[in-house]
Design an enzyme around this catalytic site. Structure first.
Site, PDB file in Angstrom:
ATOM      1  N   PRO A 105      45.172  45.843  49.208  1.00  0.00           N
ATOM      2  CA  PRO A 105      44.870  44.454  49.542  1.00  0.00           C
ATOM      3  C   PRO A 105      43.982  43.773  48.495  1.00  0.00           C
ATOM      4  O   PRO A 105      42.859  44.201  48.239  1.00  0.00           O
ATOM      5  CB  PRO A 105      44.141  44.558  50.882  1.00  0.00           C
ATOM      6  CG  PRO A 105      44.500  45.888  51.419  1.00  0.00           C
ATOM      7  CD  PRO A 105      44.727  46.765  50.241  1.00  0.00           C
ATOM      8  N   GLU A 106      44.525  42.745  47.876  1.00  0.00           N
ATOM      9  CA  GLU A 106      43.755  41.885  46.981  1.00  0.00           C
ATOM     10  C   GLU A 106      43.597  40.546  47.694  1.00  0.00           C
ATOM     11  O   GLU A 106      43.912  40.447  48.870  1.00  0.00           O
ATOM     12  CB  GLU A 106      44.490  41.724  45.641  1.00  0.00           C
ATOM     13  CG  GLU A 106      44.777  43.043  44.960  1.00  0.00           C
ATOM     14  CD  GLU A 106      45.543  42.879  43.654  1.00  0.00           C
ATOM     15  OE1 GLU A 106      45.384  41.842  42.983  1.00  0.00           O
ATOM     16  OE2 GLU A 106      46.325  43.770  43.315  1.00  0.00           O
ATOM     17  N   LYS A 161      37.726  40.111  48.296  1.00  0.00           N
ATOM     18  CA  LYS A 161      38.660  40.924  49.084  1.00  0.00           C
ATOM     19  C   LYS A 161      38.030  41.352  50.409  1.00  0.00           C
ATOM     20  O   LYS A 161      38.549  42.242  51.082  1.00  0.00           O
ATOM     21  CB  LYS A 161      39.066  42.177  48.290  1.00  0.00           C
ATOM     22  CG  LYS A 161      39.671  41.867  46.923  1.00  0.00           C
ATOM     23  CD  LYS A 161      39.852  43.111  46.068  1.00  0.00           C
ATOM     24  CE  LYS A 161      40.249  42.750  44.645  1.00  0.00           C
ATOM     25  NZ  LYS A 161      40.244  43.906  43.739  1.00  0.00           N
ATOM     26  N   HIS A 171      45.374  57.636  61.592  1.00  0.00           N
ATOM     27  CA  HIS A 171      44.577  56.891  60.614  1.00  0.00           C
ATOM     28  C   HIS A 171      43.744  55.781  61.251  1.00  0.00           C
ATOM     29  O   HIS A 171      43.073  55.051  60.544  1.00  0.00           O
ATOM     30  CB  HIS A 171      45.491  56.307  59.542  1.00  0.00           C
ATOM     31  CG  HIS A 171      46.322  57.336  58.843  1.00  0.00           C
ATOM     32  ND1 HIS A 171      45.760  58.440  58.245  1.00  0.00           N
ATOM     33  CD2 HIS A 171      47.651  57.448  58.665  1.00  0.00           C
ATOM     34  CE1 HIS A 171      46.728  59.190  57.725  1.00  0.00           C
ATOM     35  NE2 HIS A 171      47.886  58.613  57.972  1.00  0.00           N
ATOM     36  N   ARG A 220      43.284  52.089  35.044  1.00  0.00           N
ATOM     37  CA  ARG A 220      44.304  51.548  35.939  1.00  0.00           C
ATOM     38  C   ARG A 220      45.627  51.325  35.230  1.00  0.00           C
ATOM     39  O   ARG A 220      45.644  50.937  34.061  1.00  0.00           O
ATOM     40  CB  ARG A 220      43.856  50.207  36.515  1.00  0.00           C
ATOM     41  CG  ARG A 220      42.626  50.318  37.324  1.00  0.00           C
ATOM     42  CD  ARG A 220      42.224  48.983  37.791  1.00  0.00           C
ATOM     43  NE  ARG A 220      40.907  49.059  38.394  1.00  0.00           N
ATOM     44  CZ  ARG A 220      40.276  48.015  38.873  1.00  0.00           C
ATOM     45  NH1 ARG A 220      40.838  46.837  38.822  1.00  0.00           N
ATOM     46  NH2 ARG A 220      39.097  48.149  39.397  1.00  0.00           N
TER      47      ARG A 220
END
Length: 308
Positions: A2-3, A54, A115, A298
């Site tokens: 999630p950005e 974020k 989870h 990255r």
DNA sequence: CTATCTGTTCTGAC
DNA sequence: TGTCAGAACAGATA
């Protein structure tokens, strides 16, 4: 992962359904991830859902605010009372079924699952699940008045898609070329990709949208910020806004575990130009092939032909 | 079976 | 002060 666009999509979805609701019960399933006592929010109502970079902010009526960072695999999924009832019926029906061995995809898709780290039970019998596979995510609680000064928020850079209307009715934003150049001046050797993803400089841009924005800009991600011309900075600014806006328009990108507040995947990954398109032809039809390098640890995707 | 890769942010070394 | 490697963690893939 999630950005900004993914978190904003979740924020908008949640805002529609949980604002005004009271938290009648809160269940913690993982104390590493949930860093406050359930009692601290039980009985409080949800006033608003905000976003900074974020990070999601849930403001509560007891003068507390919850900060939620989803990191890479966090999810916030809301289920209406109808869904919850249906689930309970199904669960009773399948009680005799033998479950064992490795968790199946069915177990993951039902809620709660292995989870699930926290559960909000709301006063309209709807339920909000907080899931996180890798347990990097967190939920923290602060006094609302001290929110701006928390270590999580106080150093965050500028919001790239926050627009305001000035006294003349013009749409304005603080996210300007001037701001970028001013920040870049102090770190001339920083590579443009690492500059854009630095949360203390620009809020909310992560690995997907930076690669896309630099592709739109025609700028090589390894370029030092000192080498950019004024027109290139303008392109960078525009491209960041474009990439993030597109991401929001398509409800985010679901490369991995991301889903919105209603468990639905985003469509942005169908529209990416470079991200995870290693070895595929450049969509500019330039004849080039998308390359992947590692920058700041990255994966970085770009067209060596189009991005100089 | 092991090794590697994934990507956000923080910490500690230089 | 800036930069970089490594850690947090769990699972998919080779």
């Amino acid at each position: 992962m999630p950005e900004l666009p993914e978190v904003e999509t979740i924020r908008r979805g949640l805002s529609r359904v949980i604002v005004g609701r009271k938290v009648v019960r809160f269940e913690t399933k993982d104390e590493k991830v949930v860093r406050f006592e359930p009692k601290a929010i039980e009985g409080a109502s949800i006033l608003s859902v905000q976003r900074r970079a974020k990070i999601l902010i849930i403001n509560l009526s007891n003068y507390k605010s919850m900060l939620i960072h989803l990191k890479m695999t966090g999810q916030l999924i809301w289920e209406s009372s109808d869904d919850v009832k249906e689930y309970c019926l199904k669960k009773n029906k399948s009680k005799t079924r033998v479950m064992g061995g490795h968790p199946s995809s069915e177990m993951i898709s039902t809620l709660p699952n292995i989870h699930t780290r926290a559960i909000f039970y709301l006063d309209d019998d709807s339920v909000l699940f907080f899931n996180d596979l890798r347990r990097f995510a967190y939920m923290k609680l602060y006094d609302t008045v001290e929110l701006e000064e928390t270590s999580e928020l106080k150093k965050i850079g500028i919001e790239p898609i926050k627009f305001e209307v000035d006294s003349l009715g013009e749409i304005t934003s603080d996210f300007t070329v001037d701001y970028l150049i001013r920040r870049a001046a102090r770190i001339p050797n920083r590579k443009i990709k690492q500059f854009i993803t630095d949360q203390e400089i620009i809020a909310g841009v992560g690995n997907i949208y930076v690669d896309e924005a630099l592709f739109y800009s025609g700028i090589n991600p390894t370029r030092p910020v000192s080498s950019l011309s004024l027109t290139e900075w303008e392109k960078v600014r525009q491209s960041i806004v474009k990439a993030l806006s597109l991401g929001i328009k398509f409800g985010g990108s679901s490369e991995d575990t991301y889903v919105d507040a209603f468990g639905k995947q985003g469509k942005m990954n169908e529209y990416v130009m470079v991200y995870r398109r290693t070895g595929l032809p450049c969509l500019n039809n330039c004849g080039g092939v998308i390359e992947r390098i590692v920058l700041g640890g990255r994966g970085t995707h770009y067209c060596p032909n189009c991005q100089k």
